[in-house]
Design an enzyme around this catalytic site. Structure first.
Site, short mmCIF file in Angstrom:
data_model
loop_
_atom_site.label_atom_id
_atom_site.label_comp_id
_atom_site.label_asym_id
_atom_site.label_seq_id
_atom_site.Cartn_x
_atom_site.Cartn_y
_atom_site.Cartn_z
N ASP A 91 -4.82 -16.52 62.83
CA ASP A 91 -5.50 -15.76 63.87
C ASP A 91 -4.44 -15.26 64.86
O ASP A 91 -3.24 -15.48 64.64
CB ASP A 91 -6.54 -16.64 64.59
CG ASP A 91 -5.90 -17.76 65.41
OD1 ASP A 91 -4.66 -17.89 65.41
OD2 ASP A 91 -6.65 -18.51 66.06
N ASP A 122 -8.38 -15.14 69.35
CA ASP A 122 -8.83 -16.03 70.43
C ASP A 122 -8.23 -15.56 71.74
O ASP A 122 -7.02 -15.31 71.83
CB ASP A 122 -8.36 -17.48 70.18
CG ASP A 122 -9.25 -18.20 69.19
OD1 ASP A 122 -10.27 -17.63 68.76
OD2 ASP A 122 -8.93 -19.35 68.84
N ASP A 157 -3.67 -15.35 69.05
CA ASP A 157 -4.10 -16.03 70.29
C ASP A 157 -3.44 -15.38 71.50
O ASP A 157 -2.23 -15.12 71.49
CB ASP A 157 -3.68 -17.51 70.24
CG ASP A 157 -4.07 -18.19 68.94
OD1 ASP A 157 -5.27 -18.46 68.76
OD2 ASP A 157 -3.18 -18.46 68.11
N1 DCP Z 1 -4.92 -25.58 70.40
C1 DCP Z 1 -5.26 -26.81 70.88
N2 DCP Z 1 -6.52 -27.27 70.74
C2 DCP Z 1 -7.44 -26.55 70.09
C3 DCP Z 1 -7.11 -25.30 69.58
C4 DCP Z 1 -5.83 -24.84 69.75
O1 DCP Z 1 -4.42 -27.49 71.45
N3 DCP Z 1 -8.68 -27.04 69.94
C5 DCP Z 1 -3.57 -25.06 70.62
C6 DCP Z 1 -2.54 -25.53 69.66
C7 DCP Z 1 -2.32 -24.39 68.75
C8 DCP Z 1 -2.70 -23.19 69.58
O2 DCP Z 1 -3.62 -23.67 70.53
O3 DCP Z 1 -1.00 -24.27 68.32
C9 DCP Z 1 -3.29 -22.10 68.78
O4 DCP Z 1 -4.22 -22.61 67.84
P1 DCP Z 1 -4.24 -22.10 66.35
O5 DCP Z 1 -5.27 -22.90 65.64
O6 DCP Z 1 -4.38 -20.63 66.33
O7 DCP Z 1 -2.81 -22.55 65.78
P2 DCP Z 1 -1.50 -21.72 65.54
O8 DCP Z 1 -1.55 -20.43 66.26
O9 DCP Z 1 -0.39 -22.65 65.86
O10 DCP Z 1 -1.51 -21.51 63.98
P3 DCP Z 1 -1.92 -20.21 63.13
O11 DCP Z 1 -0.64 -19.48 62.92
O12 DCP Z 1 -2.50 -20.71 61.87
O13 DCP Z 1 -2.90 -19.42 63.93
MG MG Z 2 -3.10 -19.03 66.01
#
Ligand code: DCP
Ligand code: MG
Length: 378
Positions: free
Chosen positions: A204, A302, A206
């Site tokens: 996604d 997000d 963010d």
């Molecule tokens: N995060 C968190 N708690 C949540 C959701 C997210 O602490 N319930 C934080 C940690 C993640 C960041 O927000 O690194 C973004 O969430 P993602 O699930 O989008 O994770 P990433 O961006 O790191 O991975 P991807 O590349 O798969 O989107």
């Molecule tokens: Mg992400």
């Protein structure tokens, strides 16, 4: 690294937030295997086992060379009996029998497919599997009642499960910038999550949004969402008030300005020409000229709005990785008697909130060396 009987022995600190983890990984075979077992544990409501596998994989990610011999692992933290068995299996036999049988298990495959539907978590997927639903066709045929998120997730399943490129993230960033500039000039948009850590793809995109004047961000999210909706950029959106009170972020209690934290889970409609307009080359995915395929794709986005007073905490908390975040909170609690969340840092000994206007200050409060985003890929 020290030399002992001609094998390289590595030294690694035990918390991931004490380590510099880049995207360069010399042990992908081992870390992929452990990550798969972690994923399986997480999908099976075995969070503790999941974290143990994630921690083990994260240790292997920082090793400067490929592991070829079990003796190299002597003294490394976070490598439990189970993880060591998996590693040994791979080093000796080229593959881990447990990983292979998990990959092929009907239950794991079904959990993966069903949780691939946006809005479906492990609990729902497990219930459906117990009702005999193992794939998307069976789900559609079952006439299960789906909520709005799940209906959007099913409708855009292929797009949402296709990795998002950095070019697509940047194109979406331009749209979000335009929305924010239109409804609140001066507000700032920051790319967070995996793309801020330098990842080339993500599941996604963010964004964190704030305004340099405290309070101006109040009520901002609905305005951004209305603008995006009026321009036809949203296939789905759900805006929620600060989920902080019900989160597992620990004992740091909210003060009066905490209820301003807003979050929007959305599915964007990203047109191919938006990507071109953003100065990017066309992707091979679903282009209009490509045999009548649709000229756009769905992308999970997000959005988070934070007051400027909490911005550094939100930035640190939303940049990830998830394991890095978890380790920061564990370090704060266990080593410093502090409580860290995406809103604040509370010192339980001094009984006071520790202010910060940058991530660097938060690391300093925690007694940690500063780790930049590109080295938080634990
Ligand atoms: N995060 C968190 N708690 C949540 C959701 C997210 O602490 N319930 C934080 C940690 C993640 C960041 O927000 O690194 C973004 O969430 P993602 O699930 O989008 O994770 P990433 O961006 O790191 O991975 P991807 O590349 O798969 O989107
Ligand atoms: Mg992400």
């Amino acid at each position: 690294p020290t030399n002992e009987a001609e094998v390289e022995v590595f030294s690694v600190p035990s918390y991931a937030c004490q380590r510099r983890t880049t995207l360069e990984n010399r042990n992908t075979v081992l870390t992929d295997a452990l990550s798969l077992l972690a994923e399986n544990a997480e999908l099976s409501a075995e969070e503790g086992r999941g974290v143990a596998f994630r921690r083990a994989a994260a240790v292997l990610k920082v090793l400067p060379e490929p592991v070829t011999d079990m003796t190299q692992l002597k003294g490394l933290p976070c490598l439990g009996e189970h993880s060591l068995r998996v590693i040994k299996d791979i080093l000796e036999n080229g593959a881990s029998s447990e990983v292979e049988s998990t990959k092929q298990s009907e239950r794991f495959k079904a959990l993966k497919v069903l949780t691939g539907v946006f809005g479906v978590g492990a609990k729902t997927a497990d219930r459906w599997i117990r009702e005999g639903i193992h794939d998307l066709q069976q789900l559609k045929d079952s006439r299960q009642t789906l909520n709005r998120a799940q209906r959007a997730g099913l409708e855009h399943y292929d797009d949402i499960n296709q990795p998002v490129s950095k070019a697509e993230a940047d194109a979406i960033g331009e749209i979000v910038e335009e929305a924010v500039a239109s409804v609140l000039p001066g507000a700032q948009v920051t790319l967070i999550g995996g793309f801020r850590r330098g990842k080339l793809t993500g599941h996604d995109v963010d964004f964190l949004i704030t305004h340099p004047e405290e309070g101006r961000e109040v009520g901002l999210m609905p305005k951004i969402v209305s603008w995006l909706e009026s321009q036809g950029f949203l296939l789905y959106q759900k805006t929620i008030r600060n989920s902080y009170l019900e989160s597992d972020d620990g004992p740091a209690r909210p003060c009066s300005n905490m209820d301003r934290f807003e979050r929007c889970f959305s599915v964007f409609k990203l047109a191919e020409d938006e990507k071109r307009r953003a100065g990017q080359t066309q992707s091979h995915h679903a282009s209009a000229e490509d045999g009548g395929l649709k000229p756009w794709r769905a992308v999970r986005v997000d959005l988070v709005v934070s007051p400027i007073s909490q911005f550094a905490f939100a930035l640190l908390g939303w940049t990830g990785s998830k394991l890095f975040e978890r380790e920061l909170r564990r370090w704060a609690g266990h080593e410093k008697t502090m409580s860290l969340s995406s809103h604040a840092l509370y010192d339980n000994t001094q009984r006071t909130y520790l202010r910060a206007t940058s991530e660097e200050e938060i690391f300093a409060h925690l007694g940690l060396d500063y780790i930049p985003p590109s080295e938080r890929n634990a």
